[in-house]
Design a protein around this motif. Structure first.
Motif, short mmCIF file in Angstrom:
data_model
loop_
_atom_site.label_atom_id
_atom_site.label_comp_id
_atom_site.label_asym_id
_atom_site.label_seq_id
_atom_site.Cartn_x
_atom_site.Cartn_y
_atom_site.Cartn_z
N ARG A 6 -10.51 34.75 37.88
CA ARG A 6 -9.22 34.05 37.90
C ARG A 6 -8.63 34.09 36.49
O ARG A 6 -9.31 33.79 35.51
CB ARG A 6 -9.41 32.60 38.36
N THR A 8 -5.36 32.81 33.96
CA THR A 8 -4.19 31.98 33.71
C THR A 8 -3.30 32.73 32.73
O THR A 8 -3.76 33.18 31.68
CB THR A 8 -4.60 30.62 33.11
N THR A 46 -4.08 43.13 41.59
CA THR A 46 -4.09 41.70 41.30
C THR A 46 -3.29 40.95 42.37
O THR A 46 -2.44 41.53 43.05
CB THR A 46 -3.46 41.40 39.93
N ALA A 49 -0.23 33.81 42.14
CA ALA A 49 0.00 32.57 42.90
C ALA A 49 1.41 32.51 43.47
O ALA A 49 1.65 31.82 44.46
CB ALA A 49 -0.25 31.37 42.01
N VAL A 62 -1.02 31.82 37.72
CA VAL A 62 -2.41 32.12 38.06
C VAL A 62 -2.47 33.41 38.88
O VAL A 62 -1.62 33.65 39.74
CB VAL A 62 -3.05 30.96 38.85
N ALA A 63 -3.46 34.24 38.59
CA ALA A 63 -3.70 35.46 39.35
C ALA A 63 -5.20 35.68 39.45
O ALA A 63 -5.97 35.14 38.66
CB ALA A 63 -3.02 36.66 38.69
N HIS A 64 -5.61 36.47 40.42
CA HIS A 64 -7.02 36.84 40.52
C HIS A 64 -7.16 38.34 40.75
O HIS A 64 -6.22 39.02 41.17
CB HIS A 64 -7.73 36.04 41.62
N ALA A 102 -5.59 33.26 44.71
CA ALA A 102 -4.58 32.69 43.82
C ALA A 102 -3.39 32.12 44.59
O ALA A 102 -2.86 31.06 44.23
CB ALA A 102 -4.09 33.75 42.83
N ARG A 103 -2.99 32.78 45.66
CA ARG A 103 -1.83 32.30 46.42
C ARG A 103 -2.24 31.37 47.56
O ARG A 103 -1.72 30.26 47.68
CB ARG A 103 -1.03 33.49 46.98
N TYR A 248 -4.32 23.48 42.52
CA TYR A 248 -5.34 23.84 43.51
C TYR A 248 -6.05 22.59 44.05
O TYR A 248 -6.87 22.69 44.94
CB TYR A 248 -6.33 24.83 42.91
#
Length: 270
Positions: A6, A8, A46, A49, A62-64, A102-103, A248
């Motif tokens: 994850r 930021t 990727t 969010a 935020v992304a993962h 993330a989403r 979250y």
């Protein structure tokens, strides 16, 4: 399989055509995936969010991603920031369970829209704050914001082409719509369980119509009711808007429902 990571992110949206990767356009996701491909020597997709529009900023997007190779999170953080352009930074990288998304795991977001009037803004502040040629009526601006919290169909506040998805359609719950003001500045803060494309900018645009004397509060009330005969709310410029946080876990203040958000934090020091 390496654990999901994850990230930021913070970025200045001025020179980005939004979050989502596009051909022949500079985007946040596109630059991020270029840096990841350089680090891992292969394409690394990727998931973010949310999709911020062109010109919109983020303090803590935020992304993962699923790393193809084992590199410690601190190494990923340092390498990505050495590859990324000046207006995009990774603030944190940490491992998360494979179930984290993330989403889909997000339960809400916080946005801030910044205003200014009066004295000329320094260039660096003007990048993230909308300058108004005259002071808005802050009492009317506050009254407009008090009308917004709650569960509503925000169809009249979404950009064309966004009809809403899933069971909720265009219905969202806004828990917080507050105003802080002082010294020729004002910030509008919005927290909700989800936002349609362009929704915050149109809420701001509608509130400014009232605060600048171009519309009455009854006009906003009709828009909130989904009055089809009215044109949609005007859209405020993107550069005043920042995605501040992705939630979250539901903040405890939401437990009392959206009515609490109508208690305005308002400081008359300007």
């Amino acid at each position: 399989m390496e654990p999901r990571l994850r990230m930021t992110l913070a970025y200045l949206g001025t020179h980005f055509a939004g979050w989502q990767k596009q051909e022949n356009a500079r985007t946040v996701q596109g630059e991020l995936e270029k840096a990841l491909a350089r680090l891992y020597q292969k394409p690394v997709p990727t998931v973010g969010a949310g999709r911020t529009d062109a010109g919109v900023h983020a303090d803590r997007q935020v992304a993962h991603f699923d790393p193809p190779l084992a590199i410690p999170p601190t190494g990923v953080l340092q390498a990505l920031n050495s590859f990324l352009p000046w207006d995009l930074r990774v603030l944190q990288v940490k491992p998360v369970p494979a179930s984290f998304h993330a989403r889909r795991s997000a339960v809400g977001k916080r946005y801030r829209y910044r205003l200014a009037w009066g004295a000329v803004l320094p260039p660096w502040e003007g990048l993230r704050r909308l300058w108004l040629p005259r002071a808005p009526n802050l009492e009317l601006l506050a009254e407009a914001l008090r009308m917004l919290p709650g569960e509503h169909d925000f169809v009249r506040f979404s950009l064309s082409g966004h009809a809403g998805r899933g069971k909720r359609g265009t219905v969202r719950t806004l828990f917080v719509a507050t105003l802080t003001a002082g010294r020729g500045r004002a910030d509008m803060i919005f927290e909700g369980d989800g936002f349609l494309r362009g929704m915050v900018r149109r809420l701001v645009g509608a509130a400014l119509e009232i605060a600048q004397g171009r519309q009455e509060l009854s006009w906003l009330q009709a828009l909130m009711a989904g009055e089809a005969s009215l044109p949609p709310a005007p859209t405020a410029p993107p550069h005043g808007l920042t995605l501040e946080r992705v939630f979250y876990r539901r903040p405890k203040r939401w437990a009392k429902g959206p009515q609490r958000a109508q208690t305005l934090r308002f400081y008359r020091t300007c």
